[in-house]
Enzyme design. Structure first.
Site, short mmCIF file in Angstrom:
data_model
loop_
_atom_site.label_atom_id
_atom_site.label_comp_id
_atom_site.label_asym_id
_atom_site.label_seq_id
_atom_site.Cartn_x
_atom_site.Cartn_y
_atom_site.Cartn_z
N HIS A 176 -9.67 1.64 -1.51
CA HIS A 176 -8.25 1.43 -1.21
C HIS A 176 -7.63 0.77 -2.45
CE1 HIS A 176 -4.45 0.69 0.39
NE2 HIS A 176 -4.75 0.24 1.59
N LYS A 224 -10.38 7.32 1.09
CA LYS A 224 -10.55 5.93 0.63
C LYS A 224 -12.01 5.51 0.50
CE LYS A 224 -6.15 3.73 1.62
NZ LYS A 224 -5.28 4.83 2.06
N PHE A 268 1.36 -2.99 4.51
CA PHE A 268 1.66 -4.31 5.04
C PHE A 268 3.16 -4.54 4.85
CE2 PHE A 268 -2.66 -6.62 4.53
CZ PHE A 268 -3.14 -5.95 5.64
N CYS A 328 0.81 -1.22 0.00
CA CYS A 328 0.00 0.00 0.00
C CYS A 328 0.84 1.27 0.00
CB CYS A 328 -0.92 0.00 1.20
SG CYS A 328 -1.81 -1.55 1.36
N HIS A 354 -3.69 7.77 5.68
CA HIS A 354 -3.81 6.44 5.09
C HIS A 354 -5.23 5.94 5.32
CE1 HIS A 354 -2.39 2.87 3.21
NE2 HIS A 354 -2.55 2.11 4.27
N GLU A 410 -2.93 5.46 13.42
CA GLU A 410 -2.54 6.63 12.64
C GLU A 410 -2.85 7.92 13.40
OE1 GLU A 410 -4.09 6.76 8.65
OE2 GLU A 410 -2.73 8.39 8.10
#
Lengths: 92, 399
Positions: free
Chosen positions: B327, B322, B386, B158, B290, B301
Site C-alpha cells: 500500500h 496491494k 482516510f 490514500c 482499493h 468495498e
C-alpha cells in the site's frame, strides 16, 4: 470484588476515552455500551501502554480470531485481567 | 467534448524499477513485500513492507540535486522520465504536472528532526524547505522537462494519486491544458513513517491478504507512477500510441468517520465515475480495488460494488494488487492504474495475491493468486482514503 490499583487505572483511562464517569463503569460492561469504537480503543490502549510501560498485543483487524496471547477486549474486566497479566509478566 | 488518453507511463516501486518490469512482476504474481531495512527498523514492531531495493538512479545525480531531492521526488522524477520517453516527441508540449503524495518529503523531516532533537545540533541544511515541500516532486518534474502548464501537488492520503490523475483528466477535457503528467509519489518507508502507522494498529505483522478471511491489516509500500495524459486528437496527430482512455472520474466525501470507510461514499464515487464516462455497469470488466487487506475496507468495498453493479457484479473481475506492490499510500492509485492499463492494453488481469481463505463477505471474482487472460473493454480503479475521501477513475480500452 474490590478493584485493584491497576483495575482502577484502566477504568480511569477507558472512561476518559469514552467521556463517561468512571464510577459508572463495571467489569462486566461491554465497551460498545460506552460508545467506544475501535479507534477509541486504540487510543485507550496507547494510554494504558504509556501508563504501565508495557506492550499490549492487540490488532483491531482480528476481532474474531484473537490469538491466545491477545487482549480480550470484549468487556472492561477482560481488559483489566489482560493488563494485570502483562504487568505481572513484566515484573522481575 | 475533448477526450483524454494515456500515451505514456513510468514507475519505480518494490516490484521493479520500470514499467515493463512492473507489468512482468504483476503478471507473474510476484510480491515486493519483504523485511524492512532502514535506520532504527529494529525499534519497530511492524517489520515488513514493499521496499524499493538496489535502485541506483540517484548515483548519477549532481551534488546539488542530491541535496534538493527527497526520495519521493527521486521516485517521481524517474517515473516521469520513463513516461515522457514512452509518450514520444512533443508529448510534454504545453503540459502541466499534478503529483499526489500523502507525506511528501518525510525522509527530510525525519533526518532534520534527528539532527536538531536527537543530535542536539542547531543547524540544518539550507535546502531543507524546498526538499521537503509537498510540491517538490511536481516542480522538479516540470523543471527537468520544461513543462509550464498547470502544476501543483494533491494530497488526500490514500486517494492522492487518483485525485491528481482525475483532476489532470478534467484540466485537459475542459481545455486548460493539452497534456498533463499526473500520478503519485510516496516514500514513507522510514522509521517515523512506519512508527506513525504502527500506532493506528492497521498494519499486518505478517502479510497482505486482501479479501481473504485470514486478512489482518495492510502492508505499506513506496514508489511512484506517473502517466502522460493527453488530449486525444493531439495524441493522434503526433502519431502517439494510445494505451487507454480516461473516460470518467468520480469523487465523493463520506463526511462520516475519519478512518472507517463508508459503503455509501464508495458506491457514490463509483456511480459518478461511470456516469461521467457514459459507461453502464455491464460494460466494466475489471475493477482494481482499493483492497487494503483490513477487515473493514475489503468488506465495505465489496458491499459497495454489489450496491452499484447489482447482477453485473457476477461478470466482474475485482483484484487488489496491494499484496504485490504494497500500500503505497499517496502513490498507490498510480501504481494500481498500471494494473488497469495492463488489463485494457495487454489483456492480462493482475491477481490478488495472498488470498488463501475465502471470506463470505468478499464473494466477488477476486482473481486469486494467478494472473488471468481476459480482454475487458473498460475498467475502474478505486481509491478510498482516510478522511473519507473517495476517488474512482473510469477507463476505456483504446479504440
Amino acid at each position: 470484588m474490590a478493584l485493584s490499583e491497576i483495575g482502577r487505572s484502566v477504568i480511569a483511562i477507558l472512561a476518559a476515552q469514552a467521556l463517561v464517569d468512571p464510577a459508572g463503569m463495571r467489569e462486566s460492561d461491554r465497551l460498545e455500551e460506552f460508545g467506544l469504537d475501535s479507534l477509541g480503543l486504540v487510543e485507550a490502549i496507547f494510554a494504558i501502554e504509556e501508563r504501565f510501560d508495557i506492550q499490549v498485543p492487540f490488532n483491531p483487524n482480528e476481532p474474531d480470531q484473537a490469538g491466545p496471547g491477545d487482549l480480550d477486549v470484549s468487556t472492561v474486566g477482560g481488559i483489566i485481567r489482560g493488563i494485570e497479566a502483562l504487568i505481572a509478566a513484566k515484573a522481575p | 467534448m475533448r477526450r483524454v488518453v494515456i500515451t505514456g507511463a513510468g514507475t519505480v516501486n518494490a516490484l521493479a524499477h520500470d514499467l515493463p518490469g512492473t507489468c512482468a512482476a504483476l503478471a507473474a504474481g510476484r510480491s515486493g513485500i519483504g523485511v524492512l531495512e532502514f535506520r532504527d527498523a529494529d525499534r519497530l514492531s511492524i517489520r515488513i513492507g514493499a521496499q524499493i531495493r538496489g535502485w541506483t538512479w540517484g548515483q548519477a545525480l549532481t551534488p546539488q540535486e542530491q541535496s534538493l531531492y527527497d526520495p519521493f521526488t527521486r521516485y517521481a522524477l524517474a517515473a516521469a522520465a520513463e513516461a515522457l520517453a514512452m509518450a514520444g516527441e512533443g508529448a510534454g508540449e504545453g503540459a502541466g504536472v499534478l503529483i499526489g503524495s500523502s507525506a511528501g518529503g518525510i525522509h527530510t523531516w525525519e533526518d532534520n528532526y534527528r539532527t536538531v532533537f536527537a543530535e542536539g545540533k542547531n543547524r540544518v541544511p539550507p535546502l531543507t524547505v524546498p526538499r521537503l515541500m509537498m510540491n517538490a516532486a511536481a516542480s522538479h518534474i516540470g523543471m527537468r522537462h520544461g513543462l509550464t502548464g498547470p502544476t501543483f501537488a494533491v494530497s488526500s492520503a490514500c486517494s492522492s494519486s487518483n485525485h491528481a490523475i482525475g483532476q489532470a483528466f478534467r484540466l485537459i477535457r475542459d481545455g486548460h491544458a493539452p497534456a498533463m503528467l499526473a500520478g503519485g509519489a510516496e516514500a514513507m518507508l522510514c522509521f517515523s513513517g512506519i512508527k506513525a502507522w504502527e500506532g493506528l494498529r492497521v498494519l499486518s505483522p505478517d502479510g497482505c491478504r486482501p479479501f481473504s478471511a485470514s486478512r489482518n491489516g495492510m502492508v505499506m509500500g513506496e514508489g511512484a507512477a506517473v502517466f502522460v495524459l493527453e488530449e486525444e486528437t493531439r495524441a493522434r496527430a503526433r502519431g502517439a500510441r494510445i494505451i487507454a482512455e480516461i473516460a470518467g472520474f468520480g469523487m465523493t466525501a463520506d463526511a462520516g468517520d475519519i478512518v472507517v470507510p463508508s459503503v455509501g461514499g464508495a458506491a457514490a464515487a463509483m456511480r459518478a465515475a461511470l456516469a461521467e464516462a457514459g459507461l453502464a455497469p455491464e460494460e466494466i470488466g475489471y475493477i482494481n480495488a482499493h483492497g487494503t487487506g483490513t477487515r473493514v475496507n475489503d468488506r465495505n468495498e465489496v458491499a459497495a460494488i454489489h450496491r452499484v453493479f447489482g447482477h453485473a457484479a457476477n461478470g466482474l473481475m475485482v483484484s487488489s494488487t496491494k499484496a504485490a506492490h504494497g500500500h503505497a499510500i499517496g502513490a498507490t492509485g498510480a501504481l494500481e492504474l498500471i494494473a488497469c492499463l495492463m488489463a485494457l492494453d495487454q489483456g492480462v488481469i493482475a491477481p490478488t495475491l495472498g488470498l488463501d481463505r475465502t471470506d463470505p463477505d468478499c464473494d466477488l471474482d477476486h482473481v486469486p493468486n494467478e494472473a488471468r487472460r481476459a480482454q475487458p473493454g473498460a475498467a475502474l480503479s478505486n481509491s478510498f482514503a482516510f478522511g473519507g475521501l473517495n476517488a474512482v477513475l473510469a477507463l476505456r480500452a483504446a479504440q
